[in-house]
Design a protein around this motif. Structure first.
Motif, PDB file in Angstrom:
ATOM      1  N   SER A 105       0.813  -1.211   0.000  1.00  0.00           N
ATOM      2  CA  SER A 105       0.000   0.000   0.000  1.00  0.00           C
ATOM      3  C   SER A 105       0.844   1.256   0.000  1.00  0.00           C
ATOM      4  CB  SER A 105      -0.944   0.006   1.208  1.00  0.00           C
ATOM      5  OG  SER A 105      -0.211  -0.083   2.422  1.00  0.00           O
ATOM      6  N   ALA A 106       2.094   1.149   0.482  1.00  0.00           N
ATOM      7  CA  ALA A 106       3.034   2.278   0.497  1.00  0.00           C
ATOM      8  C   ALA A 106       4.427   1.722   0.758  1.00  0.00           C
ATOM      9  CB  ALA A 106       2.659   3.289   1.575  1.00  0.00           C
ATOM     10  N   PRO A 107       5.455   2.424   0.320  1.00  0.00           N
ATOM     11  CA  PRO A 107       6.813   1.966   0.635  1.00  0.00           C
ATOM     12  C   PRO A 107       7.043   1.971   2.138  1.00  0.00           C
ATOM     13  CG  PRO A 107       6.825   3.686  -1.052  1.00  0.00           C
ATOM     14  CD  PRO A 107       5.447   3.654  -0.487  1.00  0.00           C
ATOM     15  N   ARG A 108       7.888   1.080   2.613  1.00  0.00           N
ATOM     16  CA  ARG A 108       8.248   1.078   4.012  1.00  0.00           C
ATOM     17  C   ARG A 108       9.160   2.262   4.322  1.00  0.00           C
ATOM     18  NH1 ARG A 108       4.958  -1.268   7.554  1.00  0.00           N
ATOM     19  NH2 ARG A 108       4.133  -3.212   6.684  1.00  0.00           N
ATOM     20  N   SER A 109       8.965   2.838   5.502  1.00  0.00           N
ATOM     21  CA  SER A 109       9.733   4.006   5.919  1.00  0.00           C
ATOM     22  C   SER A 109       9.905   3.946   7.424  1.00  0.00           C
ATOM     23  CB  SER A 109       8.987   5.288   5.527  1.00  0.00           C
ATOM     24  OG  SER A 109       7.764   5.380   6.257  1.00  0.00           O
ATOM     25  N   LEU A 110      10.643   4.911   7.995  1.00  0.00           N
ATOM     26  CA  LEU A 110      10.775   4.965   9.449  1.00  0.00           C
ATOM     27  C   LEU A 110       9.415   5.132  10.110  1.00  0.00           C
ATOM     28  CD1 LEU A 110      13.975   7.158   9.948  1.00  0.00           C
ATOM     29  CD2 LEU A 110      13.711   4.718  10.393  1.00  0.00           C
ATOM     30  N   GLY A 111       8.542   5.906   9.465  1.00  0.00           N
ATOM     31  CA  GLY A 111       7.209   6.115  10.015  1.00  0.00           C
ATOM     32  C   GLY A 111       6.401   4.837  10.067  1.00  0.00           C
ATOM     33  N   SER A 112       6.581   3.969   9.062  1.00  0.00           N
ATOM     34  CA  SER A 112       5.804   2.724   9.040  1.00  0.00           C
ATOM     35  C   SER A 112       6.278   1.749  10.110  1.00  0.00           C
ATOM     36  CB  SER A 112       5.896   2.073   7.662  1.00  0.00           C
ATOM     37  OG  SER A 112       7.215   1.614   7.390  1.00  0.00           O
ATOM     38  N   VAL A 113       7.493   1.934  10.608  1.00  0.00           N
ATOM     39  CA  VAL A 113       8.048   1.042  11.621  1.00  0.00           C
ATOM     40  C   VAL A 113       7.901   1.608  13.027  1.00  0.00           C
ATOM     41  CG1 VAL A 113      10.140  -0.143  12.420  1.00  0.00           C
ATOM     42  CG2 VAL A 113       9.700   0.100   9.972  1.00  0.00           C
ATOM     43  N   ASP A 115      -8.464  13.866   6.659  1.00  0.00           N
ATOM     44  CA  ASP A 115      -7.707  12.653   6.384  1.00  0.00           C
ATOM     45  C   ASP A 115      -6.509  12.653   7.332  1.00  0.00           C
ATOM     46  OD1 ASP A 115      -8.966  11.351   3.950  1.00  0.00           O
ATOM     47  OD2 ASP A 115      -8.708  13.402   3.229  1.00  0.00           O
ATOM     48  N   HIS A 116      -6.588  11.831   8.366  1.00  0.00           N
ATOM     49  CA  HIS A 116      -5.541  11.855   9.384  1.00  0.00           C
ATOM     50  C   HIS A 116      -4.344  11.013   8.971  1.00  0.00           C
ATOM     51  CE1 HIS A 116      -7.117   7.927  10.460  1.00  0.00           C
ATOM     52  NE2 HIS A 116      -8.303   8.460  10.659  1.00  0.00           N
ATOM     53  N   VAL A 117      -3.307  11.041   9.776  1.00  0.00           N
ATOM     54  CA  VAL A 117      -2.094  10.287   9.467  1.00  0.00           C
ATOM     55  C   VAL A 117      -2.392   8.794   9.481  1.00  0.00           C
ATOM     56  CG1 VAL A 117      -0.531  12.052  10.341  1.00  0.00           C
ATOM     57  CG2 VAL A 117      -1.391  10.272  11.904  1.00  0.00           C
ATOM     58  N   ALA A 118      -1.608   8.044   8.727  1.00  0.00           N
ATOM     59  CA  ALA A 118      -1.733   6.592   8.701  1.00  0.00           C
ATOM     60  C   ALA A 118      -0.888   5.992   9.821  1.00  0.00           C
ATOM     61  CB  ALA A 118      -1.281   6.055   7.347  1.00  0.00           C
ATOM     62  N   ARG A 119      -1.316   4.824  10.282  1.00  0.00           N
ATOM     63  CA  ARG A 119      -0.667   4.181  11.420  1.00  0.00           C
ATOM     64  C   ARG A 119      -0.441   2.705  11.096  1.00  0.00           C
ATOM     65  NH1 ARG A 119      -4.422   7.910  13.162  1.00  0.00           N
ATOM     66  NH2 ARG A 119      -3.742   9.342  14.808  1.00  0.00           N
ATOM     67  N   ARG A 120       0.729   2.399  10.538  1.00  0.00           N
ATOM     68  CA  ARG A 120       1.056   0.996  10.267  1.00  0.00           C
ATOM     69  C   ARG A 120       1.972   0.401  11.325  1.00  0.00           C
ATOM     70  NH1 ARG A 120       3.092   0.140   4.246  1.00  0.00           N
ATOM     71  NH2 ARG A 120       4.247   2.078   4.649  1.00  0.00           N
ATOM     72  N   SER A 121       2.661   1.240  12.097  1.00  0.00           N
ATOM     73  CA  SER A 121       3.563   0.731  13.121  1.00  0.00           C
ATOM     74  C   SER A 121       2.764   0.176  14.294  1.00  0.00           C
ATOM     75  CB  SER A 121       4.498   1.836  13.615  1.00  0.00           C
ATOM     76  OG  SER A 121       3.777   2.802  14.369  1.00  0.00           O
ATOM     77  N   MET A 122       3.331  -0.803  14.996  1.00  0.00           N
ATOM     78  CA  MET A 122       2.635  -1.425  16.126  1.00  0.00           C
ATOM     79  C   MET A 122       2.328  -0.410  17.217  1.00  0.00           C
ATOM     80  SD  MET A 122       1.998  -4.537  15.400  1.00  0.00           S
ATOM     81  CE  MET A 122       1.586  -5.166  17.017  1.00  0.00           C
ATOM     82  N   GLY A 123       3.275   0.456  17.498  1.00  0.00           N
ATOM     83  CA  GLY A 123       3.062   1.453  18.543  1.00  0.00           C
ATOM     84  C   GLY A 123       1.933   2.408  18.206  1.00  0.00           C
ATOM     85  N   ALA A 124       1.918   2.879  16.957  1.00  0.00           N
ATOM     86  CA  ALA A 124       0.871   3.820  16.552  1.00  0.00           C
ATOM     87  C   ALA A 124      -0.491   3.147  16.531  1.00  0.00           C
ATOM     88  CB  ALA A 124       1.196   4.391  15.176  1.00  0.00           C
ATOM     89  N   GLN A 125      -0.544   1.879  16.121  1.00  0.00           N
ATOM     90  CA  GLN A 125      -1.819   1.167  16.099  1.00  0.00           C
ATOM     91  C   GLN A 125      -2.341   0.908  17.506  1.00  0.00           C
ATOM     92  OE1 GLN A 125      -2.024  -2.301  13.621  1.00  0.00           O
ATOM     93  NE2 GLN A 125      -1.348  -1.225  11.788  1.00  0.00           N
ATOM     94  N   LEU A 126      -1.447   0.595  18.438  1.00  0.00           N
ATOM     95  CA  LEU A 126      -1.871   0.362  19.818  1.00  0.00           C
ATOM     96  C   LEU A 126      -2.469   1.623  20.419  1.00  0.00           C
ATOM     97  CD1 LEU A 126      -2.063  -1.357  22.349  1.00  0.00           C
ATOM     98  CD2 LEU A 126       0.298  -0.724  22.884  1.00  0.00           C
ATOM     99  N   GLY A 127      -1.799   2.749  20.215  1.00  0.00           N
ATOM    100  CA  GLY A 127      -2.328   4.007  20.740  1.00  0.00           C
ATOM    101  C   GLY A 127      -3.673   4.350  20.133  1.00  0.00           C
ATOM    102  N   TYR A 128      -3.835   4.060  18.854  1.00  0.00           N
ATOM    103  CA  TYR A 128      -5.096   4.342  18.177  1.00  0.00           C
ATOM    104  C   TYR A 128      -6.211   3.448  18.706  1.00  0.00           C
ATOM    105  CZ  TYR A 128      -7.999   5.734  14.167  1.00  0.00           C
ATOM    106  OH  TYR A 128      -8.997   6.245  13.368  1.00  0.00           O
ATOM    107  N   ALA A 129      -5.881   2.193  18.957  1.00  0.00           N
ATOM    108  CA  ALA A 129      -6.889   1.254  19.466  1.00  0.00           C
ATOM    109  C   ALA A 129      -7.439   1.709  20.810  1.00  0.00           C
ATOM    110  CB  ALA A 129      -6.283  -0.142  19.587  1.00  0.00           C
TER     111      ALA A 129
END
Length: 210
Positions: A52-60, A93-107
């Protein structure tokens, strides 16, 4: 679980999309029956490599801008002919959250979105009604929604763009059929038409190319 025959839809996009949260894999597909979502399905736009998008520091480690994703802004089409009965636009359209940390906070903020009702969950969205079927297309890009309530649309008409609004961790399209998109709505089974084969519901991980 819905006992009604599936409502048959045309695929509401072109290009390459990967399936997530499919009712072909489990029901309720999103882990809940709230807001009529028991038979909903998600489509995530991907490139030729299935990303869906290239991997980056943000995605990790953090978050990513939505326009870094290949499908952000991709055209969304009406999946059936009918009357537009509800339109909501204006959610960011908010920021995307593919990293585990960002997804946990969102949950951890999920309950607050549920309390916010359909706009907080579906983000920018369109509801089309045809022969009693209520079809929701959700998480559209801010400012992209074309029809207005009362408009008639035909299957295949451009109605908006793929975005990352509402309860969404990356740009994608949520499609569902239900009797209502309110909290107590009941989901209805759906299936998608394809040339030369019976209508089907793609499973999780299946890549659909139109």
């Amino acid at each position: 679980m819905s006992a009604q025959p599936p409502v048959e839809l045309v695929l509401p996009f072109t290009g390459r999309w990967i399936v997530q949260n499919s009712p072909a894999s489990r029901v309720p597909s999103h882990g809940t029956e709230l807001f009529g979502s028991s038979h909903a399905i998600d489509f995530v736009p991907v490139d030729a490599n299935g990303r869906s998008a290239p991997r980056s520091l943000g995605s990790v480690f953090g978050t990513e801008p939505p326009d870094a994703f290949v499908g952000f802004g991709r055209a969304i089409l009406a999946p059936l002919s009918g009357e537009v009965v509800r339109v909501h636009d204006g959610e960011v359209d908010h920021v995307a959250r593919r990293s585990m940390g960002a997804q946990l906070g969102y949950a951890l903020t999920q309950r607050s979105r549920i309390r916010g009702g359909a706009p907080a969950i579906a983000g920018n969205h369109i509801v089309i009604c045809s022969d009693g079927a209520v079809v929701l297309l959700a998480h559209l890009r801010a400012g992209s929604v074309r029809p207005r309530p009362g408009d008639r649309v035909d299957a295949g008409d451009a109605i908006g763009e793929c975005g990352n609004s509402g309860n969404s961790t990356e740009p994608h399209l949520h499609v569902q059929v239900s009797d209502s998109i309110e909290r107590n709505g009941r989901g209805v089974a759906l299936a998608f038409l394809r040339a030369g084969a019976p209508a089907w519901v793609p499973r999780n991980g299946e890549i659909v190319v139109v």
